[in-house]
Design a protein around this motif. Structure first.
Motif, PDB file in Angstrom:
ATOM      1  N   ARG A   1       5.775   5.935 -11.216  1.00 30.75           N
ATOM      2  CA  ARG A   1       5.492   7.093 -10.666  1.00 30.75           C
ATOM      3  C   ARG A   1       5.374   8.292 -11.855  1.00 30.75           C
ATOM      4  NH1 ARG A   1       2.380  10.516  -8.705  1.00 30.75           N
ATOM      5  NH2 ARG A   1       3.288  12.426  -8.455  1.00 30.75           N
TER       6      ARG A   1
ATOM      7  N   ALA B   1       3.271  10.355  -2.462  1.00 29.13           N
ATOM      8  CA  ALA B   1       3.629  10.410  -1.100  1.00 29.13           C
ATOM      9  C   ALA B   1       5.003   9.661  -0.691  1.00 29.13           C
ATOM     10  CB  ALA B   1       2.421   9.820  -0.323  1.00 29.13           C
TER      11      ALA B   1
ATOM     12  N   ARG C   1      -1.881   1.321 -10.999  1.00 28.70           N
ATOM     13  CA  ARG C   1      -1.777   1.203  -9.287  1.00 28.70           C
ATOM     14  C   ARG C   1      -0.764  -0.115  -9.243  1.00 28.70           C
ATOM     15  NH1 ARG C   1      -6.436   3.083  -6.848  1.00 28.70           N
ATOM     16  NH2 ARG C   1      -5.079   2.419  -5.181  1.00 28.70           N
TER      17      ARG C   1
ATOM     18  N   LEU D   1       0.839  -1.269  -0.010  1.00 31.53           N
ATOM     19  CA  LEU D   1       0.000  -0.105  -0.066  1.00 31.53           C
ATOM     20  C   LEU D   1       1.019   1.357   0.068  1.00 31.53           C
ATOM     21  CD1 LEU D   1      -2.651  -0.983   2.540  1.00 31.53           C
ATOM     22  CD2 LEU D   1      -2.701  -1.044   0.066  1.00 31.53           C
ATOM     23  N   LEU D   2       1.980   1.054   0.612  1.00 31.66           N
ATOM     24  CA  LEU D   2       2.930   2.253   0.680  1.00 31.66           C
ATOM     25  C   LEU D   2       3.317   2.793  -0.816  1.00 31.66           C
ATOM     26  CD1 LEU D   2       5.127   1.276   3.708  1.00 31.66           C
ATOM     27  CD2 LEU D   2       3.456   3.090   3.604  1.00 31.66           C
TER      28      LEU D   2
ATOM     29  N   ASP E   1       1.985   1.874  -3.824  1.00 35.68           N
ATOM     30  CA  ASP E   1       0.840   2.208  -4.426  1.00 35.68           C
ATOM     31  C   ASP E   1       0.551   3.702  -4.077  1.00 35.68           C
ATOM     32  OD1 ASP E   1      -1.731   1.751  -5.930  1.00 35.68           O
ATOM     33  OD2 ASP E   1      -2.719   2.411  -4.335  1.00 35.68           O
ATOM     34  N   ASP E   2       0.656   4.103  -3.046  1.00 34.48           N
ATOM     35  CA  ASP E   2       0.137   5.536  -2.434  1.00 34.48           C
ATOM     36  C   ASP E   2       1.400   6.333  -3.155  1.00 34.48           C
ATOM     37  OD1 ASP E   2      -1.029   7.591  -1.093  1.00 34.48           O
ATOM     38  OD2 ASP E   2       0.085   7.140   0.715  1.00 34.48           O
ATOM     39  N   TYR E   3       2.596   6.097  -3.304  1.00 37.60           N
ATOM     40  CA  TYR E   3       3.647   6.793  -3.663  1.00 37.60           C
ATOM     41  C   TYR E   3       3.555   6.651  -5.369  1.00 37.60           C
ATOM     42  CZ  TYR E   3       8.193   7.844  -5.791  1.00 37.60           C
ATOM     43  OH  TYR E   3       9.622   8.341  -6.475  1.00 37.60           O
TER      44      TYR E   3
ATOM     45  N   THR F   1       0.893   6.665  -7.112  1.00 37.38           N
ATOM     46  CA  THR F   1      -0.414   7.300  -7.600  1.00 37.38           C
ATOM     47  C   THR F   1      -0.419   8.958  -7.056  1.00 37.38           C
ATOM     48  OG1 THR F   1      -1.600   6.410  -5.351  1.00 37.38           O
ATOM     49  CG2 THR F   1      -1.834   5.281  -7.582  1.00 37.38           C
ATOM     50  N   THR F   2       0.264   9.153  -5.850  1.00 37.15           N
ATOM     51  CA  THR F   2       0.078  10.430  -5.436  1.00 37.15           C
ATOM     52  C   THR F   2       1.527  11.135  -5.101  1.00 37.15           C
ATOM     53  OG1 THR F   2       0.140   9.856  -3.010  1.00 37.15           O
ATOM     54  CG2 THR F   2      -1.952   9.638  -3.965  1.00 37.15           C
TER      55      THR F   2
ATOM     56  N   VAL G   1       9.884   4.044  -0.114  1.00 43.72           N
ATOM     57  CA  VAL G   1       8.922   2.826  -0.470  1.00 43.72           C
ATOM     58  C   VAL G   1       9.601   1.748  -0.786  1.00 43.72           C
ATOM     59  CG1 VAL G   1       7.274   4.416  -1.013  1.00 43.72           C
ATOM     60  CG2 VAL G   1       8.840   3.660  -2.827  1.00 43.72           C
TER      61      VAL G   1
ATOM     62  N   SER H   1      -5.297   0.494  10.568  1.00 47.69           N
ATOM     63  CA  SER H   1      -5.850   1.072   9.274  1.00 47.69           C
ATOM     64  C   SER H   1      -7.281   0.725   9.226  1.00 47.69           C
ATOM     65  CB  SER H   1      -5.031   0.602   8.148  1.00 47.69           C
ATOM     66  OG  SER H   1      -3.757   0.798   7.965  1.00 47.69           O
TER      67      SER H   1
END
Length: 221
Positions: A109, A80, A122, A70-71, A73-75, A77-78, A86, A144
């Motif tokens: 990314r 972060a 994703r 999930l880390l 994916d967050d990176y 996509t956004t 990551v 979470s």
């Protein structure tokens, strides 16, 4: 009957792969001959880029920790976090050290940078949060879940507070003691705290099931 390898071999590119199917599959699985070698993963990267750019695929999933993923994916996509973070924390089994996996995450990314959320690529892991000699702390998964429910359902329905979970979880290191692989008495999973956490996890899971339609309605875009 084919008697020459040229009759059965195919180029490893998106067009050749798609010709193997009567219609494009929703899920396309790729095997690898061994672990720990970057060469087949670099080939995977090249094929995945083609599948994304030419065939519309929008998710890549690898045999790695589904929670840690999930880390990543967050990176991708956004943006972060950082790439170094990551790669260190977003993979299981040491896969974050792979040059090919790093290249994959960097490309994802860059691909997503100027795209709307609906068109971004994703990332997901499809392995449990397990290593050869230990299982990861359940902290990320259970906290979470609690956080999502706390944000969207009545507080009176929650079986516990975030503070209670933190107290029962304790230090993450006690969940990952490799000695437990050979000595059950070293496993924190046999503790009273772990037993209480299991009951709370069941209650949180039941609450999630009951409120899923509401959560989809208020969080989906």
């Amino acid at each position: 009957m084919a008697d020459d390898i040229k009759d059965i071999a195919h180029a490893v590119d998106a067009a050749s792969v798609m010709r193997l199917f009567a219609s494009p599959p929703r899920v396309l699985a790729l095997g690898e001959p061994t672990h720990g070698v970057d060469a087949p993963l670099l080939l995977r990267n090249a094929l995945f880029r083609q599948l994304v750019e030419r065939e519309g695929y929008r998710t890549v999933t690898i045999e790695s920790d589904c929670v840690a993923g999930l880390l990543v994916d967050d990176y991708v996509t956004t943006g972060a976090g950082t790439l170094d973070e990551v790669m260190e924390r977003g993979f299981g089994h040491g896969l974050g050290k792979s040059t090919a996996n790093r290249e994959l995450v960097r490309w994802m990314r860059a691909f997503n940078a100027d795209r709307p959320a609906s068109d971004r690529v994703r990332f997901a892991g499809f392995d449990g949060p397990l290593e050869m000699a230990y299982a990861a702390s359940p902290r990320e998964a259970i906290t979470s879940l609690h956080r999502v429910l706390a944000d969207h359902v009545d507080a009176g329905l929650l079986p516990c507070t975030a503070g209670t979970l933190d107290r029962l979880l304790g230090a993450d290191e006690r969940w990952t003691d490799p000695a437990a692989m050979l000595d059950p008495s070293a496993s924190f999973g046999r503790s009273a705290e772990a037993g209480q956490l299991r009951l709370l996890a069941d209650d949180l899971g039941a609450l999630l099931d009951a409120w899923t339609p509401h959560l989809i309605a208020v969080t989906s875009r």
